[in-house]
Design a protein around this motif. Structure first.
Motif, mmCIF file in Angstrom:
data_model
loop_
_atom_site.group_PDB
_atom_site.id
_atom_site.type_symbol
_atom_site.label_atom_id
_atom_site.label_comp_id
_atom_site.label_asym_id
_atom_site.label_seq_id
_atom_site.Cartn_x
_atom_site.Cartn_y
_atom_site.Cartn_z
ATOM 1 N N GLU A 1 0.826 -1.206 0.000
ATOM 2 C CA GLU A 1 0.000 0.000 0.000
ATOM 3 C C GLU A 1 0.855 1.249 0.000
ATOM 4 N N ASP A 2 1.883 1.272 0.864
ATOM 5 C CA ASP A 2 2.739 2.457 0.961
ATOM 6 C C ASP A 2 3.391 2.776 -0.368
ATOM 7 N N ARG B 1 0.801 3.801 -3.026
ATOM 8 C CA ARG B 1 0.222 5.120 -2.768
ATOM 9 C C ARG B 1 1.219 6.229 -3.052
ATOM 10 N N ASP C 1 -4.177 1.602 -4.425
ATOM 11 C CA ASP C 1 -3.452 0.636 -3.597
ATOM 12 C C ASP C 1 -3.995 -0.778 -3.726
ATOM 13 N N TRP D 1 -5.275 9.769 -10.291
ATOM 14 C CA TRP D 1 -4.003 10.392 -9.917
ATOM 15 C C TRP D 1 -3.466 11.245 -11.046
ATOM 16 N N ASP E 1 -3.410 8.479 5.989
ATOM 17 C CA ASP E 1 -2.202 7.733 5.638
ATOM 18 C C ASP E 1 -1.165 8.701 5.074
ATOM 19 N N LEU F 1 -0.314 9.007 1.399
ATOM 20 C CA LEU F 1 -1.171 9.732 0.460
ATOM 21 C C LEU F 1 -0.517 11.036 0.009
ATOM 22 N N SER G 1 1.558 11.633 -1.800
ATOM 23 C CA SER G 1 2.339 11.089 -2.898
ATOM 24 C C SER G 1 3.038 12.198 -3.646
#
Lengths: 468, 468
Positions: free
Chosen positions: B279-280, B283, B289, B307, B438, B441, B443
């Motif tokens: 996920e990390d 993301r 994710d 995105w 999170d 996010l 990013s």
């Protein structure tokens, strides 16, 4: 019914809305530790740290600023045991070792399992290493030296040599009797490894199964389907993969002659999985893969400068493309306004594809069997996104600059760049992997240089050809 | 001494220079499977798959193209068991379930541990769920329903309800006798959980320790220091952290009243750790994710478009900054050539800081205790890199354009942008974390927008003020 008081040992967030800092020491405890260091109050410090887990103490030491860390260690060095020492991050371990009295280190090393001693001494020069190993019994030192004979990052370095073995013709009763009478046993073990007279592993028996079985059953009958050995030469990343893929708890390690030399347990495999992820994510971002939150300013600068220096070279390459079209920009300044959009969309799309590819290779989800299919998918997705965002940008450009030619140019450039982004994002990591290099080295820096160069070239080149 | 033939079960890379594809099925086996599917030859397919581990069969199914997957399942559906089904990735599980005969699903579900059944049914609507659960005994179905009552991604969903418990006053002999006579036991277990008469866990005994101890020792005396319980409401990411941090092998799970409701084993925690990393990394790259290598083109486009759409908005913001300085660029086209360098260096530096911060928060290495120190470090590093690369770019600019004023401007803009990059890279993820979001996010998309905007503004603004 009366509420039962909660046990002190209970952890793991009793409260659904707790926050992350509930793990490890609480704020109140940290404040007590701070005060104790300020006052140079050894007994208050020891009292505050007494209930803490070794892993949390190690984290605490890592998080202190360097000067404060020295102060802390001066006060607490006598209490540093093998468990704390093996939890301390490599980045500060040398520093910590130098500050500890030799007797403390010797005592700590004697408490450690052989795999932890290997981890501690593997990066030392022979002099320091010999000094540490001299604290051990001859047989323990020999086990450590045997591990060190295997390559770095191999299963041989990861294993512990302490293994409980039995011949497969033994009965459950014999095995239990043997374990009960054995005065030396590993700290933790979950299986009995079955070996033949030449120490070739032939199976393993889970302790739960041993306990549940008739006393006259033979160990051979109880061996688990999940049994698989690992070569001492296997890379640790592959070992972590095998544990995760096949849900192993422990795996016997064998040498080239298939003889048992040790065992790897899942907690070590989990730590490797964690480190491998760390490397991937840090490499993708262009940060030295050894970087850690406790690094000093100088260490951090040293890790990051090479990547930024690479980036300045790639950025200059992109700038030369722009310089080539100076005349076009002088005639139509809108080109300068719009060109970073084409480049930036390409960079983002490439990063998306790149990350999915690097992750897929790391988890073995992307392999020879489906590489072609994934490349095809990425190309189609790149084309689809190119057409979609090409149309969007053409519309925005038309609305902004009222120039249908410019709108057509940016739309076409977007399609070209998102297609190139998809190809670069998937082919570069696949190529690196094929060459035996880490695909995560295809960090943003390299792949986005391609999308920058291609983005500027497509947009400015098309504009020069069509508009001017 | 004669070379011992290698055991068939041996895996994990016997050969130091093996490549990744040595894990799982080899190329030869995959070719046989392909041929069997092509020829619609069920018995050849079964024979080829027979020696394969359920996890590898599941991977194989995931990697097939959708049409071929349907063909495969039509031939192999009778052989799909609980183990294979629980290994299949969520992204294609619904598709697979629909293609399987109900009787096969029912049989598979009956073989599964309760945690795997929970994983299978948790995203289904009540109708499908009830149908699957109807295959289970009433008590097993109740255990699954109990798990489902806990929040998604909680320890309660992750645990299995099958636990071996004993009162702490029992002796070793009594415990062994109990285990041997019990006709139902979990597939795998490593500890006996000690409970009081109200089912509050009070400790646990490792099976190795149980076996090694005197028959008249009480379980209370043997409880491990590592004992800690996990709340059924704890987030699964926190559970993975606790396992990794404290080297747990299993942990009892308790409800709000501190009563034992299940147990989590390390293999499940390891799988969660793996997912959290996934996920990390996804993301951070601005990829949905849930994305996986087996997704179709349409799924992939749907995940990535949001995105890229966000990025087009942020890129337009940067473009408006440039548009504001159109006159300056028209007068001095070199500004258009150099401006992407300032932006790109900022973007890269921000990504470095951001990634280290996100990773530090994920591993809890970055916490309230050291956040201030890390922010300070990042700012100093940003300043140092800014000065270093500011001087480098000033020198290059002077050599290229022979314009000392322009050289001074780009040098200053570089310092400003790398400082902003450092601040954005560390403060945005810390802020998101503080807000309970999170941090991954944050990013590239968001943080690099700031460095683009600031980079263009600092460079073009300074140039307008100083040079024109």
């Amino acid at each position: 019914m009366a509420e039962h008081p909660r046990s002190d040992q209970t952890s793991g967030g009793q409260n659904p809305d707790r926050d992350d800092d509930d793990y490890g020491p609480g704020a109140e405890l940290l404040a007590r530790i701070d005060t104790a260091i300020d006052n140079d109050d050894r007994s208050a410090l020891n009292a505050a740290l007494e209930p803490m887990h070794a892993a949390d103490i190690a984290d605490l030491i890592e998080r202190l600023a360097p000067a404060r860390r020295r102060q802390f260690l001066a006060m607490y060095s006598d209490e540093i045991d093998g468990e704390i020492l093996s939890e301390i991050d490599e980045s500060i371990r040398d520093e910590v070792l130098e500050l500890l009295p030799r007797s403390v280190v010797a005592e700590a090393v004697r408490e450690m399992d052989s795999d932890d001693v290997v981890d501690l001494v593997e990066d030392m020069d022979e002099g320091d290493r010999a000094q540490i190993l001299s604290a051990l019994d001859a047989s323990d030192a020999a086990a450590v030296r045997q591990s060190l004979a295997y390559p770095e990052y191999s299963a041989g370095r990861l294993m512990q040599s302490e293994v409980v073995t039995a011949p497969e013709h033994w009965t459950v009763a014999e095995a239990i009797e043997f374990i009960r009478s054995e005065d030396w046993l590993p700290e933790q073990f979950y299986h009995i490894v079955l070996v033949d007279p030449r120490r070739h592993p032939t199976g393993y028996v889970a302790l739960g199964r041993l306990l549940a079985s008739r006393r006259d059953a033979t160990l051979r009958e109880l061996t688990e389907d999940s049994f698989r050995t690992v070569s001492a030469f296997a890379e640790e990343g592959d070992v972590a993969y095998v544990f995760n893929q096949y849900h192993l708890i422990s795996a016997p390690v064998v040498d080239r002659d298939d003889r048992l030399v040790g065992v790897i347990t899942i907690d070590d495999a989990m730590a490797v999985l964690d480190e491998e992820h760390e490397e991937d994510i840090l490499r993708l971002a262009g940060v030295g893969d050894e970087s850690s939150i406790s690094d000093s300013v100088m260490q951090t600068v040293r890790q990051r400068v090479p990547w930024l220096a690479t980036n300045i070279v790639t950025a200059l390459a992109a700038a030369s493309v722009i310089a080539f079209f100076e005349d076009a920009i002088a005639q139509l300044v809108a080109l300068a306004v719009l060109m970073p959009i084409v480049a930036s969309m390409g960079g983002n799309a490439a990063t998306q594809t790149l990350t999915v590819a690097v992750r897929g290779l790391a988890t073995r989800d992307l392999s020879r069997a489906n590489a072609l299919r994934v490349v095809r998918r990425e190309v189609i997705v790149g084309l689809a996104n190119g057409v979609l965002f090409g149309i969007v940008m053409a519309a925005i450009t038309w609305a902004w600059f009222r120039d249908p030619g410019l709108a057509a140019v940016i739309g076409s450039a977007m399609i070209i760049n998102l297609l190139v982004a998809a190809l670069a994002g998937i082919l570069v990591p696949l190529g690196l992997n094929k060459l035996g290099a880490d695909p995560a080295l295809a960090s943003g820096t390299f792949v986005t240089m391609m999308t920058d160069v291609v983005g500027f070239m497509a947009f400015l080149g098309l504009a020069s050809a069509v508009l001017l």
